[in-house]
Design an enzyme around this catalytic site. Structure first.
Site, short mmCIF file in Angstrom:
data_model
loop_
_atom_site.label_atom_id
_atom_site.label_comp_id
_atom_site.label_asym_id
_atom_site.label_seq_id
_atom_site.Cartn_x
_atom_site.Cartn_y
_atom_site.Cartn_z
N HIS A 178 -7.16 -5.28 -2.01
CA HIS A 178 -6.00 -4.47 -1.62
C HIS A 178 -5.16 -5.16 -0.55
CE1 HIS A 178 -3.72 -0.78 -0.98
NE2 HIS A 178 -3.98 -0.84 0.32
N ASP B 23 -9.05 -4.37 -6.07
CA ASP B 23 -8.56 -3.38 -5.11
C ASP B 23 -9.41 -2.11 -5.20
OD1 ASP B 23 -7.11 -1.58 -3.56
OD2 ASP B 23 -5.16 -2.28 -4.28
N SER C 136 0.83 -1.20 0.00
CA SER C 136 0.00 0.00 0.00
C SER C 136 0.87 1.26 0.00
CB SER C 136 -0.95 -0.04 1.20
OG SER C 136 -1.94 0.96 1.11
N MET C 137 0.78 2.11 1.03
CA MET C 137 1.67 3.27 1.08
C MET C 137 3.13 2.84 1.22
SD MET C 137 -0.08 6.45 3.05
CE MET C 137 -1.60 7.19 2.49
N TRP D 1 0.19 2.37 -3.24
CA TRP D 1 -0.61 3.60 -3.26
C TRP D 1 0.34 4.78 -3.22
CZ3 TRP D 1 -1.37 8.22 -0.98
CH2 TRP D 1 -2.61 8.86 -1.13
#
Length: 291
Positions: free
Chosen positions: A238, A206, A160-161, A185
């Site tokens: 996700h 996602d 993700s991040m 992300w």
């Protein structure tokens, strides 16, 4: 012609043939001295554990400059020499535990892996990128296993991040050998600065970082990466990277072995790559073949 001379010529011809076979089986650009472990198979890169026994050590956040508490996974044997290093970041609001399964799985294939908590669960991708690099610096500079790590062979991964952070880290440190954002992300979609070989893994379902606005644009804009690939998990969310997943593991291991270890024996799993099927586990695969 006398029999001894005939036998000698036959032996010489056989030796030349064998030498040619060996020479052509390993590309001239490959350096087998960097390779770790036996020749791979699809089963070996998918297995829960690879050929190396693994130990781990926990690190308090009192001793981790630039990032939070961490766990280091490493091969117990040193007979193969030093290993490549991999740092892995969790995603937004998540803890180290969400990506911990990757630690021993990747380490058992011949890597030293550090998974960590971020300074704050709300850290943005650029901060997570800095923390990934800080984790690698700690791993190679002052960790208890630093003598086991080859500081010239390093990679970053993240969810993700944390995946967005892996791209940030690759942008900031071009010497990295590989980057793997997992359902990444990031508000930045243009990564022309990245030259590091990068495997982007997205998930078809996602809704947090939809592939059409994150993973696919990441891949499409990695135009200066030495190599790049995009793998999309079929019918996955996700949060697919937060639990053991054979497709994530096998593709990540193949990517790390190919570009951190320069092990051309793993090219077969990346080029042409896994089978894409409506009913299978992979819904899309793209790569800069041949690698």
């Amino acid at each position: 012609m006398p029999i001894p001379r005939l036998l000698a010529r036959a032996s010489a011809a056989l030796a030349l043939t064998l030498a040619t076979v060996v020479a052509t089986s390993v590309p001239a650009s490959a350096d087998p001295s960097w390779w770790r472990g036996p020749a791979p198979t699809q089963s070996s890169i998918t297995a829960e554990r690879g050929p190396f026994s693994v130990s781990s050590t926990s690190v308090s956040d009192w001793y981790t400059p630039g990032f939070g508490s961490a766990t280091i996974y490493y091969p117990t044997s040193t007979t193969s020499g030093r290993f490549g290093g991999v740092a892995i970041s969790p995603g937004y609001t998540a803890s180290e535990s969400t990506i911990a399964w990757l630690g021993p799985r990747i380490a058992s294939q011949g890597f030293v892996v550090i998974t960590f908590n971020t300074n704050s669960r709300y850290d943005q991708p650029n901060s997570r990128g800095d923390q990934l690099l800080a984790a690698l610096d700690y791993l190679t500079g002052s960790s208890s296993v630093r003598s086991r790590v080859d500081a010239s062979r390093l990679a970053v991964m993240g969810h993700s991040m944390g995946g967005g952070g892996a791209l940030e880290a690759a942008k900031d440190r071009p010497s990295l050998q590989a980057a793997i954002p997992l359902t990444g992300w990031n508000t930045d979609k243009t990564w022309y600065e990245v030259t590091t070989p990068t495997l982007v893994i997205g998930a078809e379902e996602d809704t947090v970082a939809p592939v059409d606005s994150h993973s696919i644009p990441f891949y499409n804009n990695l135009t200066n990466a030495q190599e790049r690939a995009y793998l999309e998990l079929n019918n996955a969310s996700h949060f697919a990277p937060n639990s053991p997943n054979d497709d994530i593991a096998s593709s990540s291991i193949a990517w790390l072995k190919r570009f951190v270890d320069d092990d051309t024996r793993y090219t077969q799993f990346l080029c042409p790559g896994p089978t894409v099927s409506y009913f299978g586990s992979i819904s899309d695969y793209r790569a800069t073949c041949p690698m």
